[in-house]
Scaffold this active site. Structure first.
Site, mmCIF file in Angstrom:
data_model
loop_
_atom_site.group_PDB
_atom_site.id
_atom_site.type_symbol
_atom_site.label_atom_id
_atom_site.label_comp_id
_atom_site.label_asym_id
_atom_site.label_seq_id
_atom_site.Cartn_x
_atom_site.Cartn_y
_atom_site.Cartn_z
ATOM 1 N N SER A 117 52.075 26.283 44.975
ATOM 2 C CA SER A 117 53.223 27.091 45.374
ATOM 3 C C SER A 117 52.865 28.208 46.348
ATOM 4 O O SER A 117 52.391 27.945 47.435
ATOM 5 C CB SER A 117 53.896 27.638 44.127
ATOM 6 O OG SER A 117 55.107 28.244 44.481
ATOM 7 N N HIS A 118 53.047 29.442 45.918
ATOM 8 C CA HIS A 118 52.873 30.600 46.796
ATOM 9 C C HIS A 118 51.430 31.097 46.822
ATOM 10 O O HIS A 118 51.130 32.052 47.534
ATOM 11 C CB HIS A 118 53.785 31.720 46.304
ATOM 12 C CG HIS A 118 53.600 31.980 44.835
ATOM 13 N ND1 HIS A 118 54.037 31.087 43.882
ATOM 14 C CD2 HIS A 118 52.974 32.962 44.173
ATOM 15 C CE1 HIS A 118 53.704 31.530 42.692
ATOM 16 N NE2 HIS A 118 53.052 32.664 42.839
ATOM 17 N N ASP A 281 58.243 29.398 50.625
ATOM 18 C CA ASP A 281 56.853 29.502 50.173
ATOM 19 C C ASP A 281 56.071 28.220 50.444
ATOM 20 O O ASP A 281 56.554 27.316 51.131
ATOM 21 C CB ASP A 281 56.812 29.870 48.685
ATOM 22 C CG ASP A 281 57.267 28.745 47.787
ATOM 23 O OD1 ASP A 281 58.105 27.940 48.245
ATOM 24 O OD2 ASP A 281 56.793 28.640 46.639
ATOM 25 N N ASP A 283 55.340 25.495 48.826
ATOM 26 C CA ASP A 283 55.911 24.188 48.490
ATOM 27 C C ASP A 283 57.414 24.116 48.710
ATOM 28 O O ASP A 283 58.058 23.143 48.308
ATOM 29 C CB ASP A 283 55.569 23.806 47.048
ATOM 30 C CG ASP A 283 56.113 24.774 46.040
ATOM 31 O OD1 ASP A 283 56.269 25.966 46.365
ATOM 32 O OD2 ASP A 283 56.403 24.354 44.899
ATOM 33 N N ASP A 285 60.046 25.821 47.529
ATOM 34 C CA ASP A 285 61.088 26.021 46.514
ATOM 35 C C ASP A 285 61.576 27.466 46.430
ATOM 36 O O ASP A 285 62.557 27.747 45.753
ATOM 37 C CB ASP A 285 60.646 25.499 45.134
ATOM 38 C CG ASP A 285 59.369 26.126 44.636
ATOM 39 O OD1 ASP A 285 58.799 26.973 45.347
ATOM 40 O OD2 ASP A 285 58.933 25.754 43.532
ATOM 41 N N ARG A 286 60.890 28.382 47.114
ATOM 42 C CA ARG A 286 61.333 29.781 47.066
ATOM 43 C C ARG A 286 62.074 30.159 48.339
ATOM 44 O O ARG A 286 61.939 29.492 49.362
ATOM 45 C CB ARG A 286 60.142 30.714 46.922
ATOM 46 C CG ARG A 286 59.401 30.536 45.645
ATOM 47 C CD ARG A 286 58.366 31.624 45.488
ATOM 48 N NE ARG A 286 57.734 31.491 44.183
ATOM 49 C CZ ARG A 286 57.073 32.443 43.576
ATOM 50 N NH1 ARG A 286 56.942 33.622 44.151
ATOM 51 N NH2 ARG A 286 56.540 32.241 42.387
ATOM 52 N N LYS A 380 63.930 24.704 41.966
ATOM 53 C CA LYS A 380 64.527 25.678 42.860
ATOM 54 C C LYS A 380 64.332 25.170 44.286
ATOM 55 O O LYS A 380 63.472 24.330 44.529
ATOM 56 C CB LYS A 380 63.922 27.061 42.650
ATOM 57 C CG LYS A 380 62.412 27.165 42.723
ATOM 58 C CD LYS A 380 61.997 28.571 42.338
ATOM 59 C CE LYS A 380 60.488 28.769 42.408
ATOM 60 N NZ LYS A 380 59.835 28.418 41.141
HETATM 61 C C1 VG1 Z 1 55.912 32.969 38.958
HETATM 62 C C2 VG1 Z 1 57.313 33.538 38.928
HETATM 63 C C3 VG1 Z 1 58.232 32.605 38.178
HETATM 64 C C4 VG1 Z 1 58.177 31.208 38.817
HETATM 65 C C5 VG1 Z 1 56.738 30.723 38.886
HETATM 66 C C6 VG1 Z 1 56.615 29.422 39.640
HETATM 67 O O1 VG1 Z 1 55.424 32.834 37.650
HETATM 68 O O2 VG1 Z 1 57.336 34.816 38.350
HETATM 69 O O3 VG1 Z 1 59.536 33.117 38.181
HETATM 70 O O4 VG1 Z 1 58.947 30.310 38.085
HETATM 71 O O5 VG1 Z 1 55.936 31.685 39.564
HETATM 72 O O6 VG1 Z 1 57.043 29.582 40.954
HETATM 73 P P1 VG1 Z 1 54.485 33.918 36.954
HETATM 74 O O7 VG1 Z 1 54.138 33.332 35.613
HETATM 75 O O8 VG1 Z 1 53.301 34.118 37.857
HETATM 76 O O9 VG1 Z 1 55.292 35.172 36.857
HETATM 77 V V1 VG1 Z 1 56.460 28.648 42.193
HETATM 78 O O10 VG1 Z 1 57.363 28.947 43.458
HETATM 79 O O11 VG1 Z 1 55.688 27.492 41.406
HETATM 80 O O12 VG1 Z 1 56.937 27.535 42.569
HETATM 81 CO CO CO Z 2 56.905 27.465 44.976
#
Ligand code: VG1
Ligand code: CO
Length: 547
Positions: A117-118, A281, A283, A285-286, A380
């Site tokens: 992800s991010h 982000d 991947d 989804d954000r 998302k």
């Molecule tokens: C973070 C965010 C959470 C989100 C998760 C995955 O988790 O706070 O809201 O669902 O990332 O996002 P954490 O446990 O670090 O707070 V990501 O864009 O996989 O896609």
């Molecule tokens: Co993501």
């Protein structure tokens, strides 16, 4: 065709977090590591046997370093585990929402998404993998727990010997007994977006003097944004910046927030700023939404989308309900109340929304962490949110800021901010949480300045559909007027611990709604520090990231 059974050493302590397994690339490259996890997934979903006949899976990732190697390993393992067909995104690319879309559209057994992800990428960065089920959503805890348990006991994995599949060219290939279909990663997703939004109205908006800047942050959304925003909707060429996906995201954090998407922030706060700025982000989804010199909090974005949903053709019949993660502000709750639809409060992580969407109880979901989406997929969806905003702007003929000012005047403003303390020593972070929880007995009724503590708890959630219970989801301190402080440890970091403090103050008075959020929240920030002894215990003077 040779099916090899390779002996392996089980995992020791790698429990997947909220979004699958995330580790440093070097960990994934260590002998048998990725293979163990993938075999644990196959064993779990296929009941320690070969895949059922005709099983199809979707496979793709955000293009980060190690994506291509991992794709080839997983394909060879899928063949060895009896999978009949795998749909792979061309070049190994599929954004997370696009993967969800493809799983649903072709009714596959599930899919594997490769992404952290991010989190930063590159040889020194992070890699990740997660399994999504047939509804297109992240596997529920029941399955992720079973995968983890299996990963600790397996003694070998299955893989075939075979040459690499040419994933850079769309077409049909064979790998042993298995079909591999390399698909255009954008086409199915773009078609779904056209079905949901008023592309005609958006095209007209973009044909005028409306300026758009979308920052793909050198991550997976580049090709999606160029195809949809520039080619199909006619946004000026160059509206998409950093649109070429790079294995290390150009060295940055592909995280669309005010700190890491600074290039976009500078553009949007300049004198000649465009009308809408957005970023996604790693991947895809954000999303972050910015007006001209104006930041829309993700919590407010969810509320605005809900309040204006009927302007988009895919939502013209109204929404069934809204779900938001617990730390997300209650702005959406106020809209749900007015619309007369239910609003659910779930733990952090998209997987908790799946059951509610499958049961038809909610249409829109959101998280404060720049995540917004709907039942069109089970993830998302960053670009979806940007299209929703474009659709709203095309219909309302107001600026982003005007839309928010009107929204707050009508519903009140939930002033909101999140403070992240990254890479803390894990024991110190755990101590802060334990200390805080230890004070919960004495806090209710105590007065701090203008605030009086109404309740405190460690959030737990009982899924209304399947009755499963998730505990330990964050420490909440609620005030009499609805204001809140939430403390939560991140489940996605890969270095030490990340402590997140979520701050929310309700402001019903329009004359005070325009104030700077950090100023309005200063009293709550001080209470948070006093209760947690954060500065004293960490030696940190300020958060790593404020959003
Ligand atoms: C973070 C965010 C959470 C989100 C998760 C995955 O988790 O706070 O809201 O669902 O990332 O996002 P954490 O446990 O670090 O707070 V990501 O864009 O996989 O896609
Ligand atoms: Co993501």
């Amino acid at each position: 065709m040779n099916i090899n059974s390779v002996a392996t050493t089980p995992f020791k302590d790698q429990k997947p977090g909220t979004s699958g397994l995330r580790k440093k690339v070097a960990v994934f490259q260590s002998p048998n590591y990725l293979e163990n996890f993938v075999q644990a997934v196959f064993d779990t979903i296929f009941g320690n046997a070969a895949a059922p006949p005709d099983t199809a899976l979707v496979l793709g990732g955000d293009g980060r370093y190690y994506n291509r190697e991992a794709i080839q390993i997983i394909l060879r393992m899928a063949a060895a585990n009896g999978v009949a067909r795998v749909l792979v995104g061309q070049g190994g690319i599929l954004s997370t929402p696009a993967a969800s879309c493809v799983i649903r559209k072709y009714a596959t057994y599930g899919g594997l998404i490769l992404s952290a992800s991010h989190n930063p990428g590159g040889p020194e960065g992070d890699f990740g993998i997660k399994y999504n089920t047939a509804n297109g959503g992240p596997a529920p805890e029941k399955i992720t727990d079973a995968i983890y348990a299996r990963s600790r006991e397996l003694s070998g994995y299955r893989i075939v010997d075979a040459p690499a599949v040419p994933i850079d060219k769309t077409g049909n290939y064979r790998l042993g007994e298995m079909d591999v279909e390399v698909i255009d990663p954008v086409a199915d997703y773009a078609e779904l977006m056209e079905a949901l939004f008023d592309f005609g109205a958006i095209r007209e908006l973009l044909a005028g003097d409306f300026g758009l800047c979308f920052d793909a942050m050198h991550a997976v959304t580049g090709p999606y944004a160029k195809e949809i925003l520039e080619r199909r909707l006619g946004a000026a060429s160059g509206s998409v910046i950093n649109g070429v996906p790079l294995e290390d995201f150009g060295g940055g954090h592909p995280d669309p927030n005010l700190t890491y998407a600074h290039e976009l922030v500078e553009i949007m706060y300049a004198v000649d700023a465009p009308d809408l700025g957005a970023a996604s982000d790693g991947d895809g989804d954000r999303n972050m939404i910015l007006g001209r010199g104006f930041f829309v909090t993700p919590s407010d974005s969810l509320a605005v989308i809900a309040a204006n949903a009927i302007l988009a053709p895919g939502y013209a019949a109204g929404i069934a309900g809204i779900a938001r993660s617990m730390p997300t502000s209650a702005a959406a709750d106020r809209v749900a109340e007015k619309l007369g639809v239910p609003c659910f409060e779930t733990p952090t992580g998209w997987k908790f929304f799946g059951n509610l969407m499958d049961a038809g109880k909610v249409t829109l979901c959101g998280e404060e962490s720049f995540g917004t989406g709907s039942s069109h997929v089970r993830e998302k969806d960053g670009l979806w949110a940007v299209l929703f905003w474009l659709n709203i702007l095309a219909k309302r003929h107001l600026s982003v800021e005007q839309i928010l000012i009107k929204h707050w005047a009508e519903y009140g403003r939930n002033v909101y901010s999140r403070h992240d303390y990254e890479a803390l020593p894990s024991d110190i972070a755990a101590d802060i949480m334990a200390h805080l929880k230890g004070r919960f007995g004495e806090l209710p009724g105590q007065v701090f300045g203008d605030y009086r503590v109404k309740f405190c708890d460690d959030f737990s959630y009982t899924d209304p559909i399947d009755g499963s219970v998730s505990t330990g989801q964050g420490l909440r301190i609620g005030m009499d007027d609805g204001s809140r402080i939430v403390f939560r440890l991140s489940g996605t970091g890969t270095e030490g611990a990340t402590l997140r403090i979520y701050l929310e103050a309700f402001e019903p008075d329009p004359s005070r709604q325009g104030a700077d959020a950090q100023l309005s929240l200063a009293p709550l920030i001080a209470i948070a520090d006093e209760l947690s002894q954060l500065r004293q215990r960490t030696g940190r003077e300020r958060p790593t990231v404020i959003t």
